[in-house]
Enzyme design. Sequence first.
Site, PDB file in Angstrom:
ATOM      1  N   ALA A 327       0.827  -1.211   0.000  1.00  0.00           N
ATOM      2  CA  ALA A 327       0.000   0.000   0.000  1.00  0.00           C
ATOM      3  C   ALA A 327       0.865   1.266   0.000  1.00  0.00           C
ATOM      4  O   ALA A 327       1.944   1.289  -0.578  1.00  0.00           O
ATOM      5  CB  ALA A 327      -0.977  -0.040   1.176  1.00  0.00           C
ATOM      6  N   SER A 328       0.384   2.306   0.662  1.00  0.00           N
ATOM      7  CA  SER A 328       1.044   3.613   0.567  1.00  0.00           C
ATOM      8  C   SER A 328       2.394   3.681   1.263  1.00  0.00           C
ATOM      9  O   SER A 328       3.086   4.695   1.153  1.00  0.00           O
ATOM     10  CB  SER A 328       0.113   4.696   1.136  1.00  0.00           C
ATOM     11  OG  SER A 328      -1.033   4.833   0.330  1.00  0.00           O
ATOM     12  N   THR A 329       2.802   2.613   1.965  1.00  0.00           N
ATOM     13  CA  THR A 329       4.136   2.634   2.574  1.00  0.00           C
ATOM     14  C   THR A 329       5.233   2.698   1.516  1.00  0.00           C
ATOM     15  O   THR A 329       6.380   3.022   1.828  1.00  0.00           O
ATOM     16  CB  THR A 329       4.362   1.391   3.462  1.00  0.00           C
ATOM     17  OG1 THR A 329       4.331   0.210   2.652  1.00  0.00           O
ATOM     18  CG2 THR A 329       3.292   1.295   4.540  1.00  0.00           C
ATOM     19  N   VAL A 330       4.896   2.406   0.233  1.00  0.00           N
ATOM     20  CA  VAL A 330       5.918   2.407  -0.820  1.00  0.00           C
ATOM     21  C   VAL A 330       6.105   3.783  -1.451  1.00  0.00           C
ATOM     22  O   VAL A 330       7.004   3.953  -2.282  1.00  0.00           O
ATOM     23  CB  VAL A 330       5.574   1.381  -1.926  1.00  0.00           C
ATOM     24  CG1 VAL A 330       5.355   0.003  -1.333  1.00  0.00           C
ATOM     25  CG2 VAL A 330       4.353   1.817  -2.733  1.00  0.00           C
TER      26      VAL A 330
END
Length: 630
Positions: A327-330
């Site tokens: 998800a948005s951790t990347v």
Amino acid sequence: MRKRRDALKNPEQELRVFRNRSLLAAALVVLMSGALVTRLVYLQVVQHQVYTTRSEDNRVRVEPLPPTRGLIYDRNGRLVAENRPTYNLTIVPERVDDLDATLELLVDILDLPPEKAKVFHKRAYQRQRPYQPALLMSELDERQIARLAVNRYRLPGIEVEAQLLRYYPDPLIMSHVLGYVGRINAEELRELDSGEYAGTHFIGKTGVEKQYESVLHGKAGLRQVEANARGRVVKEIGRTDPVPGQDIVLTIDERLQQLAYDLLDGQRGAIVAIQPQTGDILAMASSPGFDSNLFVTGISRKDYRALRNDLDLPLYNRAVRGQYPPASTVKPYMALAGLANDVISPDKTIFDPGYYKLPGFDRRYHNWLRWGHGRVDMRRAIEVSNDTYFFRLAHELGIDRLSAFMHRFGFGEDTSYDVYGASKGLMPSREWKRERKGQVWFPGETLSVGIGQGYWLATPLQMATALSVLANRGQWVTPHLARRIGDEPVDPPPAKPDIKLDDKWWDLVRNAMGQVMSGSEGTARRVGAGLEYRMAGKSGTAQVFTLGNDERYNADELEKRLHDHALFTAFAPIDDPQIAVAVVVENAGGGSSHAAPLARAITDAWLLPDDKALDKAAAEIGERGTHGTP
């Protein structure tokens, strides 16, 4: 009359018959004596060694001496896997005249239930090396030992052995890290060295116990003993002592591991914490856990069935095998990929109306904030976790450059040094889809990958590893669990080459992640309130199923197991990173709401000098929250 007497008696003929019979008798005597002498020569000369060995075996025999298994400690010297004395019941089938009758007698003497009788028969007839003891039963109590002693004369080939048995003081919290030992099965018996494992009944099955089996096991010894006619040992004649296994000191901090497990509070998920400078894995908790002591002597069918049928999969190590959309951790890595490939500049802004459309297509790819964030640059896109910005960036990068860059951070690979069973996850590419699915890659799939969704899958260990590299400004460290083996320190080489980028770019991304925690629009600003150090973080909310183009996510209408996964990655302090943490809580909802507080508690516990930091961190969990943002 004379003629009649001559006809009745012929001395010459009688003499001739006598001589013939004497010669025949002499020949038979000589022949039989020769056969007897030949047999004696064969037995005494040709077969001398064989019968000498058999004779000695009736009086002297060689018994294996299993080594003591090495102990396992955490980084602070706390014992996490020890050996406790116990009594085992063993049988040497070759020394038993009637195996079935002996087993029935044992069942009667020990007053065992029918299911135990079946186990006895199965273990006694399991393939073993000749004259090696088979383990029938472990952890005999005093009453059973006494009854066996009284009936010892009736039980040839049966022995009660005093041995050390593996024991785990904290089985739930360390179950997935340490794994467990169990009885050697028939398949393992064929593969193991018969000399090294003589007399050994247990072997590492999973985790550290499996990974470092050769180190922990040691080397078997032997002893020569004199036995009486009943096979009982009279005295010891000679001995070669076994070499004990080496002790292992782990990188794990048992207190931090306990906190991580407690923070998950029975929820399905995982927390991995790594020391960026060294690659030491400080905590690697997977929830729910299981009682690893149940497996040591052989888990019952009932208990094993309960574990296998549990919907929460307690035997599944989510920390290293759980594969989740990151998800948005990347998004911080996406920003670096755009900068490294010269497709975007830090100050370039875009206008976000709440969606992105591929050139030439009408389909809208929505931002998590449906009305959009307006004008955003790279810093603000990371701070507010803007999807539209990264949709556009992913399209401009393309899947080939995007996939190649993410491999440099270890996504799609197992870069760990000694973590048993670590999964590679999945970093998709054009070639991967063609080989796996026989299909071409579509531009819309690149957009999903650009926000850590779609085919992209990563484990919590991979997320923490990649974050450690980012915290180190591209310097690679290899995550590992063993800190010292015996007296030798463990210092694994870098798993991949360092990532060389402009220091300004590292600063930009790290500071933007700092704004996630402390900025006015930061998605985890409420969790970051009151921090005594600068912390960089990034939240993520991973979809469990795909929504239609115009559908909206409504958790209240969904079964709990269809709720989004909550993710959060963080390192601290920003200027001198001492810890990097990845948190995944399955079906919990927003990453900032449900995963960020756990990451904050772990970093507090590691960084705060207060002796009560662990209690303080745990207490703060229920007092903090934020909006349901990614």
